[in-house]
Design a protein around this motif. Structure first.
Motif, PDB file in Angstrom:
ATOM      1  N   THR A  14       0.788  -1.242  -0.074  1.00 25.40           N
ATOM      2  CA  THR A  14       0.134  -0.029   0.129  1.00 25.40           C
ATOM      3  C   THR A  14       0.881   1.291   0.018  1.00 25.40           C
ATOM      4  O   THR A  14       1.862   1.399   0.768  1.00 25.40           O
ATOM      5  CB  THR A  14      -0.886  -0.059   1.375  1.00 25.40           C
ATOM      6  OG1 THR A  14      -1.666  -0.951   1.140  1.00 25.40           O
ATOM      7  CG2 THR A  14      -1.785   1.248   1.132  1.00 25.40           C
ATOM      8  N   GLY A  15       0.558   2.031  -0.812  1.00 24.85           N
ATOM      9  CA  GLY A  15       1.313   3.470  -0.919  1.00 24.85           C
ATOM     10  C   GLY A  15       2.360   3.219  -2.065  1.00 24.85           C
ATOM     11  O   GLY A  15       3.103   4.191  -2.301  1.00 24.85           O
ATOM     12  N   GLY A  16       2.698   2.019  -2.500  1.00 30.31           N
ATOM     13  CA  GLY A  16       3.717   1.904  -3.524  1.00 30.31           C
ATOM     14  C   GLY A  16       3.364   2.510  -4.866  1.00 30.31           C
ATOM     15  O   GLY A  16       2.244   2.981  -5.014  1.00 30.31           O
ATOM     16  N   SER A  17       4.041   2.134  -5.997  1.00 29.88           N
ATOM     17  CA  SER A  17       4.132   2.552  -7.125  1.00 29.88           C
ATOM     18  C   SER A  17       4.331   1.355  -8.304  1.00 29.88           C
ATOM     19  O   SER A  17       5.109   0.529  -7.786  1.00 29.88           O
ATOM     20  CB  SER A  17       4.962   3.897  -7.484  1.00 29.88           C
ATOM     21  OG  SER A  17       4.535   4.829  -6.720  1.00 29.88           O
ATOM     22  N   LEU A  18       3.570   1.230  -9.284  1.00 29.26           N
ATOM     23  CA  LEU A  18       3.984   0.418 -10.372  1.00 29.26           C
ATOM     24  C   LEU A  18       3.697   1.344 -11.776  1.00 29.26           C
ATOM     25  O   LEU A  18       2.850   2.210 -11.822  1.00 29.26           O
ATOM     26  CB  LEU A  18       2.915  -0.760 -10.334  1.00 29.26           C
ATOM     27  CG  LEU A  18       3.342  -1.918  -9.353  1.00 29.26           C
ATOM     28  CD1 LEU A  18       2.072  -2.977  -9.557  1.00 29.26           C
ATOM     29  CD2 LEU A  18       4.757  -2.629  -9.658  1.00 29.26           C
ATOM     30  N   LYS A  19       4.419   0.756 -12.782  1.00 29.08           N
ATOM     31  CA  LYS A  19       3.955   1.534 -14.310  1.00 29.08           C
ATOM     32  C   LYS A  19       3.887   0.336 -15.089  1.00 29.08           C
ATOM     33  O   LYS A  19       4.840  -0.649 -15.433  1.00 29.08           O
ATOM     34  CB  LYS A  19       5.312   2.190 -14.525  1.00 29.08           C
ATOM     35  CG  LYS A  19       5.158   2.953 -15.918  1.00 29.08           C
ATOM     36  CD  LYS A  19       6.316   3.821 -16.149  1.00 29.08           C
ATOM     37  CE  LYS A  19       5.911   4.699 -17.505  1.00 29.08           C
ATOM     38  NZ  LYS A  19       7.020   5.548 -17.907  1.00 29.08           N
ATOM     39  N   LEU A  20       2.484   0.325 -15.684  1.00 31.50           N
ATOM     40  CA  LEU A  20       2.380  -0.776 -16.410  1.00 31.50           C
ATOM     41  C   LEU A  20       2.738  -0.160 -18.024  1.00 31.50           C
ATOM     42  O   LEU A  20       2.384   1.030 -18.325  1.00 31.50           O
ATOM     43  CB  LEU A  20       0.839  -1.227 -16.436  1.00 31.50           C
ATOM     44  CG  LEU A  20       0.143  -1.326 -14.882  1.00 31.50           C
ATOM     45  CD1 LEU A  20      -1.135  -1.738 -15.244  1.00 31.50           C
ATOM     46  CD2 LEU A  20       1.231  -2.648 -14.577  1.00 31.50           C
ATOM     47  N   SER A  21       3.024  -1.149 -18.970  1.00 32.27           N
ATOM     48  CA  SER A  21       3.217  -0.849 -20.331  1.00 32.27           C
ATOM     49  C   SER A  21       2.165  -1.662 -20.992  1.00 32.27           C
ATOM     50  O   SER A  21       1.839  -2.762 -20.813  1.00 32.27           O
ATOM     51  CB  SER A  21       4.639  -1.056 -20.675  1.00 32.27           C
ATOM     52  OG  SER A  21       5.430  -0.354 -19.803  1.00 32.27           O
ATOM     53  N   CYS A  22       1.792  -1.134 -22.035  1.00 32.65           N
ATOM     54  CA  CYS A  22       1.091  -1.983 -23.146  1.00 32.65           C
ATOM     55  C   CYS A  22       1.790  -1.941 -24.560  1.00 32.65           C
ATOM     56  O   CYS A  22       1.555  -0.762 -25.135  1.00 32.65           O
ATOM     57  CB  CYS A  22      -0.188  -1.412 -23.095  1.00 32.65           C
ATOM     58  SG  CYS A  22      -1.304  -2.028 -24.490  1.00 32.65           S
ATOM     59  N   ALA A  23       2.603  -2.601 -25.144  1.00 29.03           N
ATOM     60  CA  ALA A  23       3.173  -2.433 -26.291  1.00 29.03           C
ATOM     61  C   ALA A  23       2.275  -3.056 -27.512  1.00 29.03           C
ATOM     62  O   ALA A  23       1.648  -4.174 -27.343  1.00 29.03           O
ATOM     63  CB  ALA A  23       4.351  -3.671 -26.550  1.00 29.03           C
ATOM     64  N   ALA A  24       2.187  -2.102 -28.449  1.00 24.83           N
ATOM     65  CA  ALA A  24       1.069  -2.612 -29.436  1.00 24.83           C
ATOM     66  C   ALA A  24       1.837  -2.885 -30.898  1.00 24.83           C
ATOM     67  O   ALA A  24       2.957  -2.296 -31.203  1.00 24.83           O
ATOM     68  CB  ALA A  24       0.157  -1.250 -29.904  1.00 24.83           C
TER      69      ALA A  24
END
Length: 122
Positions: A14-24
């Motif tokens: 909780t309180g953390g971060s993530l970065k999602l990527s979507c490659a097309a």
């Protein structure tokens, strides 16, 4: 048809971060509306964020506004979802989608990725 592959999910506190990527691949996405949706167990798929081909146009669900940021890099044919201040209720499978226009309705999107799991622990 656009082939979409998500990555970047994982386990975070909780309180953390993530970065999602979507490659097309298959087509360039610079003429599409790109959306992120999520689906938690036992719940319907819900809208998270969307970005238009005019990259300054972004849309967010109220539940993530101010915490999540959607962006796109047309040169890399990739869409991102930066997720900050994560909460337990953000836990879900996150899906990337492509459509001709942005919408909060999943049915308005034509192509979907396979999803990436995001788990937020307390």
């Amino acid at each position: 048809q656009v082939l979409l592959v998500e990555s970047g999910g994982g386990l975070v506190q909780t309180g953390g971060s993530l970065k999602l990527s979507c490659a097309a691949s298959g087509r360039t996405i610079n003429s599409y509306a790109m959306g992120w949706f999520r689906q938690a167990p036992g719940k319907e798929r819900e809208f998270v964020a969307a970005i238009m081909w005019i990259a300054s146009s972004t849309y967010y669900a109220d539940s993530v506004k101010g915490r999540f940021t959607i962006s796109r890099d047309d040169a890399k044919n990739t869409v991102y979802l930066q997720m900050n201040s994560l909460k337990v209720e953000d836990t879900a499978v996150y899906y990337c989608a492509a459509g001709r226009r942005w919408s909060v309705r999943p049915t308005e999107y034509d192509d979907w990725g396979q999803g990436t799991q995001v788990t937020v622990s307390s």
